[in-house]
Design an enzyme around this catalytic site. Structure first.
Site, PDB file in Angstrom:
ATOM      1  N   GLU A  70       0.822  -1.204   0.000  1.00 12.20           N
ATOM      2  CA  GLU A  70       0.000   0.000   0.000  1.00 12.20           C
ATOM      3  C   GLU A  70       0.862   1.263   0.000  1.00 12.20           C
ATOM      4  O   GLU A  70       0.603   2.199  -0.743  1.00 12.20           O
ATOM      5  CB  GLU A  70      -0.878  -0.017   1.263  1.00 12.20           C
ATOM      6  CG  GLU A  70      -1.664   1.253   1.512  1.00 12.20           C
ATOM      7  CD  GLU A  70      -3.050   1.197   0.913  1.00 12.20           C
ATOM      8  OE1 GLU A  70      -3.371   0.186   0.266  1.00 12.20           O
ATOM      9  OE2 GLU A  70      -3.800   2.169   1.103  1.00 12.20           O
ATOM     10  N   ASP A  71       1.897   1.274   0.819  1.00  4.83           N
ATOM     11  CA  ASP A  71       2.586   2.532   1.095  1.00  4.83           C
ATOM     12  C   ASP A  71       3.997   2.659   0.518  1.00  4.83           C
ATOM     13  O   ASP A  71       4.661   3.658   0.759  1.00  4.83           O
ATOM     14  CB  ASP A  71       2.683   2.744   2.625  1.00  4.83           C
ATOM     15  CG  ASP A  71       1.298   2.826   3.251  1.00  4.83           C
ATOM     16  OD1 ASP A  71       0.373   3.252   2.559  1.00  4.83           O
ATOM     17  OD2 ASP A  71       1.152   2.447   4.427  1.00  4.83           O
TER      18      ASP A  71
END
Ligand code: MN
Length: 475
Positions: A70-71
């Site tokens: 996700e990051d």
């Protein structure tokens, strides 16, 4: 980090965990939490929680890595190359769950549907456990978030993640999630409760400590030596809910289990013996005894609960259970992944029967006898015949598997169904016979000139759509 490493007794596992930690640290290098701490501290906390639940090494490793897709720039392929399919699959599962968000706090019915959707998207229960650990840690650092997000996260936690923990039999986790979220979700109520019961907890605990020696002496005379006797303090949020019951009338003095005595004895017959001796010492309240050993709760919870008139006529709740029941009550489904002394997963024989709700939800006709098969079925096949898709506004719609945009349109309104000109899925145009999948956002493009045709009947999956199409065709 150290305590995570030392509990794993295989050097292979230790090496894996160390590698996952380093990899996560590098991937998140330079990123900070809103608290100002390095991002990896969050991943460490999640992994530590999973360790506390004694989950397998793959899950703990996935805990360190749960936010990299996700990051960071890391792709699923890269993760798979470095850590194998299982860990990449777990991380990918957690990442997908993030897409489901609680949008409208006013829609009470959505919470249940959303929960179903989360279950439907979770092929492996361990994904859910990582998610619960993640949510738990985010709640412990909620003070650093902007007020609006604090509130939304807190309400979402109470409405969705606490019930999920409960369904999984993780009573302690449910209580912790609710209590962390409570002050942010309902600040006024929280303050009111603190004013109301702040002193009651202390008073009750002090009283129970005075009767504890008498209880232990009485049991010792009957040759019962509990492995443990401790005070169980009721979680705040569950106390708040209890105070709303009509018979309690908001009076904490009437909540007899505000602080309860919990006795752990070695075996089941010891539970009943202990109960009998306690009832000889102190008269039980009529009708207040529950045998959750003979009749476990649907989530697998087992214990004996009784209420007695103790010294000075005070009403005291006493809970009696074995260490195994205690572990099950605290950890729920996570208890089944716990490592045995040899460092291999324990076999999970009776677990499916224990978790009655699982079998109910599955609607499985056949019973599973084989523990291997149970491990296979970790891939939750709940609602395997249903899909959950979203409207552009974030409403969840439940449909049968392989349902199409036409089914979706009819589900919203018969006119929209009849004039279903086309559809967009996640922003991309798809044919109207496209097979929808859980988690997709579906938007119908209406076309006034469009009419249902005979071939629609060949692909629609819902009876509702079929009925409406037939009616129009017969005119
Ligand atoms: Mn996270």
């Amino acid at each position: 980090m150290l305590n995570i490493i030392t509990y794993l007794d295989s050097s292979q596992d230790r090496e894996l965990i160390q590698r996952a930690f380093e990899f996560g640290k590098n991937a998140h290098a330079g990123q900070k939490r809103l608290s100002g701490e390095p991002y990896i501290t969050h991943c460490e906390a999640v992994a530590a929680k999973l360790t506390e639940w004694k989950l397998d090494a793959a899950t703990v490793a996935a805990g360190f890595l749960h936010d990299v897709l996700e990051d960071t720039e890391i792709t699923k392929e890269r993760l798979e190359k470095e850590f194998g399919r299982e860990i990449a699959f777990l991380v990918d599962g957690v990442t997908k769950l993030k897409k489901i968000q609680y949008r409208d706090t006013a829609m009470a019915t959505t919470a249940a549907t959303l929960m179903k959707m989360i279950f439907a998207m979770t092929e492996d229960i361990r994904v859910m456990l990582i998610k619960l650990a993640d949510r738990w840690h985010n709640l412990t650092t909620l003070q650093f978030l902007p007020a609006e997000r604090q509130h939304l996260t807190a309400v979402e936690s109470i409405e969705i993640y606490a019930p999920i923990a409960e369904r999984l039999g993780m009573g302690e986790q449910k209580g912790q999630i609710e209590d962390l979220a409570f002050p942010y979700a309902y600040p006024g109520e929280y303050r009111k409760l603190m004013r109301l019961v702040g002193k009651s907890y202390k008073k009750r605990t002090r009283y129970l400590l005075t009767i504890k020696p008498k209880l232990l002496r009485h049991l010792a005379e009957k040759n019962i030596r509990p492995l443990d006797l401790h005070m169980r303090v009721k979680h705040y949020f569950s106390l708040w809910q209890k105070l709303q019951r009509p018979e309690i009338e908001g009076d904490p003095e009437r909540v007899h289990d505000l602080v309860a005595i919990r006795i752990i004895v070695p075996d089941v017959s010891g539970c009943y013996l202990t109960l009998g001796h306690i009832h000889q010492l102190w008269r039980p309240l009529p009708g207040k005894f529950s045998d959750f050993i003979a009749l476990p709760k649907p989530n697998g919870y087992r214990s004996l609960h009784t209420k007695v008139f103790a010294n000075r006529g005070q009403i005291v709740e006493i809970q009696i259970r074995t260490p195994q029941m205690h572990r099950q009550a605290e950890l729920g489904i996570a208890a089944h992944w716990a490592y045995s002394e040899k460092g291999k997963p324990e076999t999970v024989v009776a677990s499916l029967q224990e978790l009655q709700w699982v079998s109910k939800l599955r609607e499985w006709k056949e019973t599973i006898h084989d523990p291997e098969e149970f491990l296979e079925s970790i891939k939750l096949e709940l609602f395997r015949n249903r899909i959950f898709v979203l409207t552009p506004k974030g409403d969840v719609k439940e449909l049968p598997r392989e349902a199409t945009p036409v089914d979706f349109a009819y589900k919203i309104h018969q006119d929209l169904g009849a004039h279903c000109g086309g559809a967009k899925v996640n922003g991309r145009i798809v044919p109207i016979n496209y097979q929808l999948q859980t988690g997709q956002i579906v938007e119908i493009i209406p076309d006034k000139k469009r009419q249902p045709s005979l071939d629609w009947l060949t692909f629609v999956k819902t009876a509702n759509a079929r009925r409406h199409i037939r009616t129009i065709l017969h005119h």
